[in-house]
Design a protein around this motif. Structure first.
Motif, PDB file in Angstrom:
ATOM      1  N   TYR A  47     -42.327  80.385  -9.037  1.00  0.00           N
ATOM      2  CA  TYR A  47     -43.574  80.922  -9.573  1.00  0.00           C
ATOM      3  C   TYR A  47     -44.762  80.682  -8.630  1.00  0.00           C
ATOM      4  O   TYR A  47     -45.522  81.591  -8.334  1.00  0.00           O
ATOM      5  CB  TYR A  47     -43.840  80.280 -10.941  1.00  0.00           C
ATOM      6  CG  TYR A  47     -45.071  80.781 -11.643  1.00  0.00           C
ATOM      7  CD1 TYR A  47     -44.996  81.807 -12.569  1.00  0.00           C
ATOM      8  CD2 TYR A  47     -46.312  80.208 -11.397  1.00  0.00           C
ATOM      9  CE1 TYR A  47     -46.118  82.266 -13.230  1.00  0.00           C
ATOM     10  CE2 TYR A  47     -47.444  80.664 -12.045  1.00  0.00           C
ATOM     11  CZ  TYR A  47     -47.348  81.684 -12.965  1.00  0.00           C
ATOM     12  OH  TYR A  47     -48.469  82.130 -13.597  1.00  0.00           O
ATOM     13  N   LYS A  59     -53.010  83.262 -13.184  1.00  0.00           N
ATOM     14  CA  LYS A  59     -51.754  82.725 -13.714  1.00  0.00           C
ATOM     15  C   LYS A  59     -51.337  83.487 -14.964  1.00  0.00           C
ATOM     16  O   LYS A  59     -50.163  83.792 -15.148  1.00  0.00           O
ATOM     17  CB  LYS A  59     -51.903  81.234 -14.028  1.00  0.00           C
ATOM     18  CG  LYS A  59     -51.995  80.380 -12.792  1.00  0.00           C
ATOM     19  CD  LYS A  59     -52.101  78.917 -13.139  1.00  0.00           C
ATOM     20  CE  LYS A  59     -52.193  78.107 -11.854  1.00  0.00           C
ATOM     21  NZ  LYS A  59     -52.160  76.677 -12.108  1.00  0.00           N
ATOM     22  N   THR A  63     -47.879  85.621 -15.226  1.00  0.00           N
ATOM     23  CA  THR A  63     -46.911  85.314 -16.284  1.00  0.00           C
ATOM     24  C   THR A  63     -46.600  86.556 -17.108  1.00  0.00           C
ATOM     25  O   THR A  63     -45.437  86.871 -17.368  1.00  0.00           O
ATOM     26  CB  THR A  63     -47.436  84.175 -17.185  1.00  0.00           C
ATOM     27  OG1 THR A  63     -47.606  83.006 -16.378  1.00  0.00           O
ATOM     28  CG2 THR A  63     -46.477  83.877 -18.323  1.00  0.00           C
ATOM     29  N   ARG A  77     -35.089  85.683 -14.391  1.00  0.00           N
ATOM     30  CA  ARG A  77     -35.706  84.356 -14.424  1.00  0.00           C
ATOM     31  C   ARG A  77     -34.607  83.331 -14.647  1.00  0.00           C
ATOM     32  O   ARG A  77     -33.827  83.443 -15.591  1.00  0.00           O
ATOM     33  CB  ARG A  77     -36.713  84.294 -15.561  1.00  0.00           C
ATOM     34  CG  ARG A  77     -37.396  82.960 -15.743  1.00  0.00           C
ATOM     35  CD  ARG A  77     -38.341  83.046 -16.958  1.00  0.00           C
ATOM     36  NE  ARG A  77     -39.100  81.854 -17.131  1.00  0.00           N
ATOM     37  CZ  ARG A  77     -38.745  80.826 -17.910  1.00  0.00           C
ATOM     38  NH1 ARG A  77     -37.605  80.880 -18.598  1.00  0.00           N
ATOM     39  NH2 ARG A  77     -39.502  79.767 -18.021  1.00  0.00           N
ATOM     40  N   TYR A  89     -37.405  83.060  -9.706  1.00  0.00           N
ATOM     41  CA  TYR A  89     -37.373  84.481 -10.026  1.00  0.00           C
ATOM     42  C   TYR A  89     -36.724  85.248  -8.895  1.00  0.00           C
ATOM     43  O   TYR A  89     -36.845  84.887  -7.722  1.00  0.00           O
ATOM     44  CB  TYR A  89     -38.795  85.011 -10.240  1.00  0.00           C
ATOM     45  CG  TYR A  89     -39.477  84.396 -11.430  1.00  0.00           C
ATOM     46  CD1 TYR A  89     -39.385  84.981 -12.686  1.00  0.00           C
ATOM     47  CD2 TYR A  89     -40.210  83.225 -11.309  1.00  0.00           C
ATOM     48  CE1 TYR A  89     -40.005  84.420 -13.789  1.00  0.00           C
ATOM     49  CE2 TYR A  89     -40.833  82.657 -12.398  1.00  0.00           C
ATOM     50  CZ  TYR A  89     -40.730  83.259 -13.640  1.00  0.00           C
ATOM     51  OH  TYR A  89     -41.338  82.699 -14.729  1.00  0.00           O
TER      52      TYR A  89
END
Length: 130
Positions: A47, A59, A63, A77, A89
């Motif tokens: 991430y 962020k 997300t 994921r 990912y």
């Protein structure tokens, strides 16, 4: 002489919201989705690395984008339980299949974006309020 009737397959109008082309554009045409797919083109990354590769993404938006792309089957994921958990990912095969058309768009941008900027500048000058 009898008129012959031919059966034609009618292609859907791309402006109709039920058209699959329109639906796919909803997925990939937003700024962040395409950039996340580009960030993942080199393989599995975490991430934080995705966030570093995409200038200006919050962020929260990262997300949300990753979750949507995962829901759409474009991103996978993987979480390794540890303290803290390791979350990685990658693109799925379906996601990888988008790299070629997105690459063509990237090349078009490199070749033509200066012309877009020039057109905008000319338009703005011609429509300048005095």
């Amino acid at each position: 002489m009898k008129a012959s009737s031919s059966l034609k397959t009618v292609q859907p109008d791309i402006s109709i919201s039920e058209c699959s082309y329109s639906k796919v554009l909803e997925i990939i045409a937003n700024k962040w989705s395409a950039l996340v797919i580009y960030a993942l083109e080199d393989g599995i990354i975490r991430y934080g690395e995705i966030s570093k590769r995409i200038d200006g993404i919050s962020k929260k938006m990262l997300t949300q984008t990753l979750r949507q792309l995962e829901r759409d089957g474009l991103v996978q994921r993987d979480m390794t339980p540890s303290v803290p958990p390791i979350v990685e990912y990658s693109l799925t095969k379906l996601g990888e299949s988008l790299l070629e058309p997105l690459s063509a768009l990237k090349q078009w941008t490199r070749t033509n974006y200066s012309l877009v900027e020039l057109a905008r500048s000319s338009f703005d000058q011609a429509n300048k309020k005095e």
